[in-house]
Design an enzyme around this catalytic site. Sequence first.
Site, short mmCIF file in Angstrom:
data_model
loop_
_atom_site.label_atom_id
_atom_site.label_comp_id
_atom_site.label_asym_id
_atom_site.label_seq_id
_atom_site.Cartn_x
_atom_site.Cartn_y
_atom_site.Cartn_z
N CYS A 97 -5.11 -3.09 2.19
CA CYS A 97 -5.04 -3.17 3.92
C CYS A 97 -6.24 -3.97 4.80
O CYS A 97 -6.69 -4.72 4.34
CB CYS A 97 -3.87 -2.39 4.55
SG CYS A 97 -3.54 -2.64 5.94
N GLU A 100 1.23 -1.22 0.61
CA GLU A 100 -0.30 -0.25 0.17
C GLU A 100 0.81 1.39 -0.18
O GLU A 100 1.84 1.35 0.93
CB GLU A 100 -1.17 -0.39 1.03
CG GLU A 100 -1.58 1.04 1.29
CD GLU A 100 -2.17 1.21 3.41
OE1 GLU A 100 -2.15 0.53 3.61
OE2 GLU A 100 -2.84 1.57 2.99
N LYS A 150 -9.57 2.17 -2.16
CA LYS A 150 -9.62 1.50 -0.80
C LYS A 150 -10.55 1.88 -0.32
O LYS A 150 -11.21 3.39 -0.30
CB LYS A 150 -8.63 1.81 -0.13
CG LYS A 150 -8.76 1.22 1.48
CD LYS A 150 -7.49 1.76 1.81
CE LYS A 150 -7.29 0.64 3.21
NZ LYS A 150 -6.52 0.88 3.78
C1 ACM Z 1 -4.15 -0.77 7.19
O1 ACM Z 1 -4.97 -0.11 5.74
N1 ACM Z 1 -3.11 0.22 6.39
C2 ACM Z 1 -3.64 -0.77 8.25
#
Ligand code: ACM
Length: 266
Positions: free
Chosen positions: A142, A38, A109
């Site tokens: 993530c 990420e 995301k």
């Molecule tokens: C995250 O979503 N970077 C913990």
Amino acid sequence: MKIGYVQYDPIFGAIDRNIEKVIALMEPLEADLLVLPELCMTGYLITSREEALALAEEVPGGKTTNALCRAARDKDCFIVAGLAERDGENIYNSAVLVGPEGFIACYRKIHLFFEEKLWFTPGDGGFQVHDLPIGKIGIMICFDWFFPESMRALALKGAQVVCHPANLVLPFCQDAMKTRCLENRVFAVTANRTGCEERGGKLLSYTGLSQITGPGGDIVHRCGGAEEIAVAADVDVERALIKSINEYNDLFSDRRTEFYSGLFKE
Ligand code: ACM
């Protein structure tokens, strides 16, 4: 098919240096699909919206996406990598999918974690699956793992490999991915970063332990917590097409959706 990841320790804000480092780590590795962490070229511990705006890039067309497209062409592989995307006044915590012929797609995301909510706009594009010559590929980022619906949505759309760029700071994900993969019968590649960031009076330590997980909940490969490494493993992605678990049970057709309506209430 060879699927793998790069785990490394980016330097915050040093985009050119980080690109160089990732390209060098990937260079000797043969793979069909590689997943990078990420926000892999910017670093994670953003301290203001102005900082996020300055680091974010247009997708496609920004320097990170362009560098990844060149790498995918040179290596003749597909790459999924997290980056900060700017679209007008919005900044997204995104991941691009690029291949030998260039930019393919961008995932934004959906489940933002902690202070990400201060800088980023939540993703608006849903969970998409991409039908590539190497198989069907889905993307989540993530913290999306914490919501089982993310991987379920991808699996129901036919994903065989879930690419999972991450900057994990909690210790739960790597083991939880065994269950996520088992209950959906998919592969996942969790590409985590390593190292620490100390900025604006805050400190984050990233857990490394990047992992390729198989459809049986098996760990195909897991690296160490601190190493900088590029790894790929041979897998049979056809395994992810088999959803039956015995002669009576099939993970998808046995679902009793008429009893799940509560899941979708506000
Ligand atoms: C995250 O979503 N970077 C913990």
